[in-house]
Enzyme design. Structure first.
Site, mmCIF file in Angstrom:
data_model
loop_
_atom_site.group_PDB
_atom_site.id
_atom_site.type_symbol
_atom_site.label_atom_id
_atom_site.label_comp_id
_atom_site.label_asym_id
_atom_site.label_seq_id
_atom_site.Cartn_x
_atom_site.Cartn_y
_atom_site.Cartn_z
ATOM 1 C CE1 TYR A 195 40.269 46.972 39.213
ATOM 2 C CE2 TYR A 195 42.321 46.265 40.219
ATOM 3 C CZ TYR A 195 40.954 46.201 40.133
ATOM 4 O OH TYR A 195 40.257 45.362 40.980
ATOM 5 C CB THR A 250 39.527 44.102 45.554
ATOM 6 O OG1 THR A 250 38.541 43.736 44.577
ATOM 7 C CG2 THR A 250 40.370 42.903 45.923
ATOM 8 C CG HIS A 261 41.137 36.207 41.217
ATOM 9 N ND1 HIS A 261 40.790 36.734 42.444
ATOM 10 C CD2 HIS A 261 41.988 37.102 40.676
ATOM 11 C CE1 HIS A 261 41.404 37.883 42.630
ATOM 12 N NE2 HIS A 261 42.144 38.134 41.587
#
Length: 735
Positions: free
Chosen positions: A548, A561, A432
């Site tokens: 979230y 993000t 990630h």
């Protein structure tokens, strides 16, 4: 040149237009002055030289001065266009316009953006023209935060938090903000480097489940059941994508009718990249090129060269190499079979082990081959994928296999691991830190499309083309792993197994309706699903929680993000009305519309740099640098996200003609639970009639159950759709 001010300044679009025009004219003026001054100085310098020296004739002087002037003018034009485009892209008012209605000023603005964008932009063409992420005002962020937590706190707790927030906004906040503004002036993006370092690279827990995520194959279709053939086409398709990426031939992602570009920076580290463990922090190693991949099968590692005779291997040739690996009867060396478990466990033991046992000799050479490979490939020994006779169990098993496998058969540090199962199904596990899911999703869409529609297979299931006996066999990597290192491997494997066995996963396709019917209700499909998630969570838990939803900030350079706090006062009012039998359908619809509009507004704020969480995160980092304590920031950043959600966007719909090929639908992808007592939910809106959901939680939590949540979610989706008068029969007619 002075801009006339006779236009109606009450219109925001006209204000933006005037401001843009003025900035451009002023800038052009200054650049032209510099160019003319420079050319004039060169001309005078040339003319001042004695003609008798014979250094340069009059004609030559004119040519040189003309070339200099033309070059300067060309550079000035390029700089002017880039600066003008940057100014134009700083305007985001179009995002807040009512859906389906576009003002005249916005249309003019769009035309100007297209003019300055050029005819055929390449992948990185817009990078220098993208605006910087703005730093919101502290008071605005604090007020938005308080608004977001109001429905989640009791009156006393909210009063206490309000006092902390207001004290922060008046006293410490402005001081931290000054330093953050200072950083925003010299850094390309004031969030991204800290986000990568402190959220990802400094995390000392396992990457597997906690950080890495996965992408699934097509839901129903397996174009061939030959594992080697599917690997051959898949690997070749990935390499074709890398070739396009190296040549910057991938089209940049554009919004608003192919007008507004998104940042493409995350594509740079897609290939030839590996996360390197460290005791305090990891690092990302990226190479310009790599001419090999490493393939894992039955506990053994093989190095496969991607080129032969100066060209890329063809699909049938890659299949041949993969088949050679599948047919290899050799056994794993001591410690080799479970070696990859080091990347699945805690980071500190892996870092120490790497330094102690992989710094020299054959271990270093083999580890270099893995870490410097273009990407990692796993030939899985299990069969996975959707089975009509047992859809729930088959999809849950498929998701868990992609997320963690056996904990020792994926190299979780690589930018991505390409996984091919025994029955020909495939998937991907991605690290990630280097990029977010939409970037990997873009690659994956291309791979699935190219595999099925461009490369294809022969009638016998093999890749098209011929084998080539002259290609050298894949090379077995050699290891010398001492017993002490094997003990560390076993410890890491035990840690990873405990984590993997605790994952409760439920992945399922929702067929009742899709975004086509949702749009008939004149509402945002994402807002619809998010409100369904709120209703499902309330029915599942009997309470609301901090939620979230991942949004992107790639309208800005190097944006990543931002968080959309989907649980709002408006969504809570709607949910409470849905469970209240005294409320009428009309009242519920009114509250749904209010909640939906609120959600879309929050999403737009997040996309345009006015979110809450990244700003507070960066202020917290500044406070740590300055060694000052903030009770407010400490409490905000310690709040758990018990419902973490993300939509997987479909970015290249033109690659899949679902009207002609309705069975070629994507399954999407998913991730592990963020909180020990919460849910992780990923979803993808496929075509007009399908939504795929991926729900994760932990068996160890007595409060959560992924299958129970899935049932509540299906019911919530149907209950909300029923408000609009669409019965199950009318939905079938729409299909």
């Amino acid at each position: 040149m002075k801009v006339p001010v006779c236009l109606d300044i009450k219109s925001p679009g006209r204000v933006i237009y005037l401001w843009t025009l003025r900035c451009c004219l002023v800038f052009v003026n200054r650049v032209n002055v510099c160019v003319f001054s420079f050319s004039d100085a060169v001309l005078r310098n040339l003319k001042c030289r004695p003609s008798e020296s014979g250094y340069m004739s009059s004609q030559t002087k004119n040519i040189v001065s003309g070339v200099l002037f033309g070059t300067g003018l060309w550079v000035a034009l390029i700089i002017t266009m880039r600066y003008s485009l940057k100014v134009l892209l700083s305007y985001h008012g179009w995002m807040f316009a009512e859906h389906g209605k576009m003002s005249r000023a916005t249309r003019i603005w769009m035309c100007m953006v297209k003019i300055f964008s050029g005819r055929k932009p390449m992948l990185y063409s817009f990078q220098t023209s993208l605006p910087r992420l703005p730093v919101p005002a502290v008071k605005d962020t604090v007020n938005r935060y308080l608004e977001s937590v109001r429905p989640l706190m009791k009156d006393e707790d909210f009063k206490r938090m309000t006092a902390l927030a207001q004290d922060f906004a008046v006293n410490l906040g402005p001081r931290l903000q000054w330093y953050l503004k200072l950083k925003s002036w010299w850094a390309t993006n004031y969030v991204s480097d800290w986000w990568e370092e402190y959220v990802y690279l400094r995390g000392r827990g396992p990457l597997m489940v906690n950080s890495n995520y996965y992408a699934m194959d097509l839901l129903y279709v397996i174009p061939t059941h030959l594992q080697a053939a599917r690997a051959g086409n898949g690997i070749h398709a990935i390499l074709l994508y890398r070739h396009k990426l190296d040549r910057e031939e991938i089209k940049p992602i554009l919004l608003l009718g192919s007008t507004v570009p998104l940042c493409s920076a995350q594509w740079e580290r897609m290939f030839n990249t590996c996360r390197i463990p460290g005791e305090e922090t990891d690092t990302i190693q990226h190479l310009r090129d790599s001419k090999h991949i490493v393939v894992f099968h039955k506990g053994r590692y093989f190095k496969v060269w991607l080129y032969h005779d100066g060209r890329l291997l063809k699909p049938r040739e890659i299949e041949q190499q993969i088949q050679r690996i599948l047919d290899d009867p050799s056994e794993p060396q001591a410690g080799e079979a479970k070696l990859a478990a080091l990347t699945a466990g805690e980071r500190v033991p892996w870092a120490k082990c790497r330094q102690a046992y992989f710094g020299r000799g054959k271990n270093k050479q083999s580890l270099d081959a893995v870490e410097k490979a273009a990407f990692f490939v796993t030939l899985d020994e299990t069969e996975q994928g959707y089975r009509e006779e047992d859809p729930d169990a088959s999809m849950d098993s498929y998701a868990k296999s992609l997320l963690h496998g056996r904990c020792s058969d994926r190299w979780f540090d690589k930018s991505f691991t390409f996984i091919v199962f025994k029955n020909g199904k495939m998937g991907m596990n991605a690290e990630h830190s280097w990029a977010d899911a939409p970037v990997v999703g873009h690659l994956w869409e291309y791979v699935m499309s190219t595999d099925c529609f461009q490369l294809g297979y022969a009638e016998d299931g093999h890749c098209k083309g011929d084998t080539n006996p002259n290609i050298p066999y894949p090379t077995r990597l050699q290891w010398d792993i001492p017993e002490e290192c094997q003990d560390v491997i076993e410890t890491s494997l035990n840690t990873a197994n405990i984590l993997a066995s605790d994952v409760d996963f439920h992945s399922f396709p929702f067929h009742a309706f899709g975004k086509g019917l949702i749009k008939k209700c004149r509402t945002s499909p994402d807002a619809f699903v998010q409100l369904a998630l709120q209703l499902a969570h309330y029915k599942d838990m009997g309470k609301f929680c901090l939620t979230y939803e991942a949004s992107m900030t790639r309208l800005f350079r190097e944006g990543r993000t931002e968080t959309v706090r989907s649980c709002s006062s408006e969504s809570c009012n709607f949910v409470l009305a849905m469970v209240d039998p005294t409320q009428t359908v009309k009242q519920k619809l009114r509250l749904f519309k209010i909640a939906s509009e609120k959600h879309q507004h929050l999403y737009r704020l997040a996309m345009t740099g006015s979110g809450i969480d990244r700003h507070l995160f960066c202020l917290y980092v500044v406070s740590k640098y300055l060694a000052v304590d903030s009770p407010f920031l400490k409490e905000v950043l310690s709040e758990p996200w018990r419902l973490s959600t993300s939509q997987t966007p479909q970015q290249q719909v033109e690659l899949f003609d679902l009207e002609r090929n309705p069975e070629y639908v994507s399954s999407g992808g998913g991730f592990g639970p963020v909180a020990d007592d919460g849910y992780g939910v990923s979803y993808i809106l496929v075509g007009e009639n399908l939504i795929n959901f991926h729900i994760s939680s932990k068996f160890s939590s007595p409060e959560t159950d992924s299958h129970r949540f899935g049932k509540h979610l299906k019911q919530a989706m149907n209950d909300i759709m029923a408000l609009f008068g669409f019965s199950s029969n009318s939905r079938k007619e729409f299909h």
